[in-house]
Design an enzyme around this catalytic site. Sequence first.
Site, PDB file in Angstrom:
ATOM      1  N   LYS A  56      19.299 -77.476   0.438  1.00 49.20           N
ATOM      2  CA  LYS A  56      18.806 -77.996   1.718  1.00 49.20           C
ATOM      3  C   LYS A  56      17.867 -79.175   1.466  1.00 49.20           C
ATOM      4  O   LYS A  56      17.948 -80.204   2.133  1.00 49.20           O
ATOM      5  CB  LYS A  56      18.119 -76.877   2.522  1.00 49.20           C
ATOM      6  N   GLN A 100      13.992 -68.807   4.815  1.00 45.89           N
ATOM      7  CA  GLN A 100      15.274 -68.353   4.278  1.00 45.89           C
ATOM      8  C   GLN A 100      15.360 -66.832   4.362  1.00 45.89           C
ATOM      9  O   GLN A 100      14.428 -66.117   4.001  1.00 45.89           O
ATOM     10  CB  GLN A 100      15.413 -68.838   2.816  1.00 45.89           C
ATOM     11  N   ASP A 123      16.788 -73.355  12.577  1.00 50.03           N
ATOM     12  CA  ASP A 123      17.843 -72.344  12.418  1.00 50.03           C
ATOM     13  C   ASP A 123      18.335 -71.844  13.779  1.00 50.03           C
ATOM     14  O   ASP A 123      19.389 -71.211  13.857  1.00 50.03           O
ATOM     15  CB  ASP A 123      17.299 -71.122  11.652  1.00 50.03           C
TER      16      ASP A 123
HETATM   17  N1  GUN Z   1      20.454 -66.696   5.120  1.00 55.04           N
HETATM   18  C1  GUN Z   1      21.800 -66.753   5.255  1.00 55.04           C
HETATM   19  N2  GUN Z   1      22.150 -67.721   6.146  1.00 55.04           N
HETATM   20  C2  GUN Z   1      20.997 -68.277   6.567  1.00 55.04           C
HETATM   21  C3  GUN Z   1      20.720 -69.332   7.488  1.00 55.04           C
HETATM   22  O1  GUN Z   1      21.595 -69.939   8.112  1.00 55.04           O
HETATM   23  N3  GUN Z   1      19.393 -69.616   7.653  1.00 55.04           N
HETATM   24  C4  GUN Z   1      18.401 -68.947   6.996  1.00 55.04           C
HETATM   25  N4  GUN Z   1      17.137 -69.285   7.242  1.00 55.04           N
HETATM   26  N5  GUN Z   1      18.646 -67.963   6.148  1.00 55.04           N
HETATM   27  C5  GUN Z   1      19.936 -67.642   5.933  1.00 55.04           C
END
Ligand code: GUN
Length: 312
Positions: A56, A100, A123
């Site tokens: 990211k 995350q 998100d």
């Molecule tokens: N863990 C798995 N997919 C995601 C996501 O799209 N965002 C976040 N923050 N954690 C994740």
Amino acid sequence: MTATARIIDGKRRAAQLRHDIAIGVERLRDETGIAPKLAAILVGDDPASAIYVRRKGEQAAAVGMESESHRLSTSISQDDLLALIDRLNHDAAVHGILVQLPLPPHIDKAAVLRRIDPGKDVDGFHPVNVGLLASDSETVDGRIIPCTPMGCMMLLADELGSLEGMNAVVVGCSNIVGRPMAQLLLQARCTVSIAHIHTRDLPELVASADILVSAAGAPGLIKGSWIKPGAVVIDVGINRVPNADGDGSRIVGDVCFDEATARASAITPVPGGVGPMTIACLLENTLRAAIAMTAERRHDTDMASDRQSQFA
Ligand code: GUN
């Protein structure tokens, strides 16, 4: 069995989206001197989560954004984590915040997601953004849509144009993919069914789908023979399975890909389908959040609505 399905190239679509985002970032910088900034929080040392957070940051840099990552020990207290989120909420230089997932079991995930400023919740997991998506909110400026479903909708729009009136089946009901995906399909005027672990007659339900989105996390769950001829299949599954010869492992989706290509009109491969779209959509959300915040400060709504109208 003859393969007829078009293979949907998510890698190429994601590259195109990043190119477009980079242009948006440059424009924002030219007009305001501001660079969008993403703050990522990683708790613990799960290797897969560490890789995602690193990617990211790398992809943010590649489109001209700034980013910072906060790596916290597994044993961090919930109060300390919430205090960091408060600090980032109040930092005017930060436009997007993500925590995350998964989080360690001693931390209340819902309390953490609720603490993020909804305008910085790139998100789209904050209850305000979940609520906006669940209500009829297409025209609400500033709503934030979860990244993976947003990417799936872009691929479907490219493939089909209007989705109006189609039967869509979503397999999986997670907060991250299944539920928001179903909401977006409903907003696109599909007739939507959501399947889950208790669904009876899954093959029959799948056979009714003009659009099938599988996000079950179950390798090979969807057999080719279940798929309606001509359906568009979006496989969100990312499952690591051992190789048949017992040597090493590989990543597969939820759908039996080779069988499915004989019946579907188009299908996303795994890897290289939905996966690359997720981070690109996170960057899209970060750019939109930065534009919305900047416009709010400058009382300039044109820039924000320009961007919002370009995508789902
Ligand atoms: N863990 C798995 N997919 C995601 C996501 O799209 N965002 C976040 N923050 N954690 C994740």
